[in-house]
Design a protein around this motif. Structure first.
Motif, short mmCIF file in Angstrom:
data_model
loop_
_atom_site.label_atom_id
_atom_site.label_comp_id
_atom_site.label_asym_id
_atom_site.label_seq_id
_atom_site.Cartn_x
_atom_site.Cartn_y
_atom_site.Cartn_z
N GLY A 126 0.70 -1.41 0.10
CA GLY A 126 0.11 -0.03 -0.02
C GLY A 126 0.88 1.38 0.12
N LEU A 127 1.94 1.24 -0.55
CA LEU A 127 2.96 2.18 -0.58
C LEU A 127 3.34 2.78 -2.05
N ALA A 128 2.65 2.33 -2.94
CA ALA A 128 2.93 2.61 -4.38
C ALA A 128 3.29 4.32 -4.58
N GLY A 129 4.23 4.40 -5.36
CA GLY A 129 4.85 5.72 -5.97
C GLY A 129 5.22 6.55 -4.57
N ARG A 130 5.63 5.97 -3.46
CA ARG A 130 6.33 6.70 -2.51
C ARG A 130 7.66 6.53 -2.13
N GLY A 131 8.32 5.88 -3.20
CA GLY A 131 9.64 5.38 -2.93
C GLY A 131 10.64 6.76 -2.58
N ASP A 132 10.41 7.79 -2.72
CA ASP A 132 11.46 8.84 -2.64
C ASP A 132 11.04 9.34 -1.23
N GLU A 133 10.09 9.32 -0.74
CA GLU A 133 10.01 9.79 0.96
C GLU A 133 10.79 9.27 1.84
N LYS A 134 11.33 10.06 2.73
CA LYS A 134 12.17 9.70 3.66
C LYS A 134 11.49 9.06 4.99
N ILE A 135 12.24 8.30 5.53
CA ILE A 135 11.66 7.19 6.34
C ILE A 135 11.18 8.00 7.66
N HIS A 136 12.00 8.96 8.10
CA HIS A 136 11.66 9.67 8.94
C HIS A 136 10.38 10.48 8.98
N TYR A 137 9.73 10.80 7.91
CA TYR A 137 8.49 11.33 7.71
C TYR A 137 7.40 10.51 7.86
N LEU A 138 7.56 9.07 7.82
CA LEU A 138 6.61 8.11 7.99
C LEU A 138 6.02 7.90 9.39
N SER A 139 4.72 7.59 9.29
CA SER A 139 4.30 7.18 10.57
C SER A 139 4.74 5.52 10.98
N GLY A 140 4.60 5.17 12.36
CA GLY A 140 5.00 4.01 12.53
C GLY A 140 4.40 2.70 11.62
#
Length: 216
Positions: A126-140
């Motif tokens: 369920g994270l299609a197209g989000r590969g460029d996002e940094k990990i520290h911005y993501l929820s748990g």
């Protein structure tokens, strides 16, 4: 797949568990249950060669992996094992894609298939197209999904999951178990240390660590 034979672990004068014997077959999902402090995580760490038992054997493909040297240990972790940590164990300053590239098998990278495999794994969680996002911005929950995608990319023969739903809401917990169940159904052996009855109910086998016994 994995035969655990008469395994014991002590911490000083305290015996955490002793004479643990069980087998986890290819395509089986097993829940390790028991009260806090029973040693579920320690047993996982012994199987994952992050800790050593005091006695007994853990056999994979007929070999006692507890006797592996550094080279064989590295090979086992790289080629066989996938670990799903409760704290996700991701590189927080890297992107989602960069975290998954580490798990990509060298043959796929050489053939230029890594990007396709990573895209498919992200879509699956369920994270299609989000590969460029940094990990520290993501929820748990999103970070655990990335950790799941990393497992999918790696394609391990054995997955060890330590309380993978412990800090997740119902939706994310269900997503985690769905993927682990799919991996098991595809032939992967999955061992999960858990307090979660929902996880327990999705497993094929339940092993009570404090009683060293299989539970119906």
């Amino acid at each position: 797949m994995i035969d655990i034979v008469s395994l014991s672990k002590n911490f000083g004068p305290r015996t955490l568990w002793s004479d643990v014997t069980t087998t986890v077959s290819k395509g089986e999902m097993l829940a390790l249950v028991g009260p806090s402090g029973a040693g579920k995580s320690t047993l996982l760490n012994c199987i994952g060669l992050l800790d050593k038992p005091n006695s007994g054997e853990i056999r994979y493909a007929g070999k006692d992996i507890t006797r592996f040297g550094r080279r064989d240990t590295r090979h086992f972790r790289r080629e066989v094992l996938g670990y799903l940590f409760q704290n996700y164990a991701l590189m927080e300053n890297a992107t989602i894609t960069e975290n998954l590239e580490i798990a990509t098998k060298p043959k796929r990278s050489a053939r230029g298939k890594a990007n396709v495999v990573i895209a498919e794994a992200l879509e699956r969680v369920g994270l299609a197209g989000r590969g460029d996002e940094k990990i520290h911005y993501l929820s748990g929950g999103e970070q655990q999904r990335v950790a799941l995608a990393r497992l999918i990319v790696k394609e391990p023969a054995l997955v060890l999951a330590d309380e993978p739903t412990g800090a997740l809401d119902h939706a994310n917990a269900t997503a985690v178990i769905d993927v682990l169940r799919e991996m098991s159904d595809a032939g992967c052996a999955v061992i999960i240390a858990t307090h979660d009855d929902r996880v327990r109910d999705r497993c094929d086998t339940v092993f009570a660590v404090n009683e060293n016994s299989l539970v119906a």
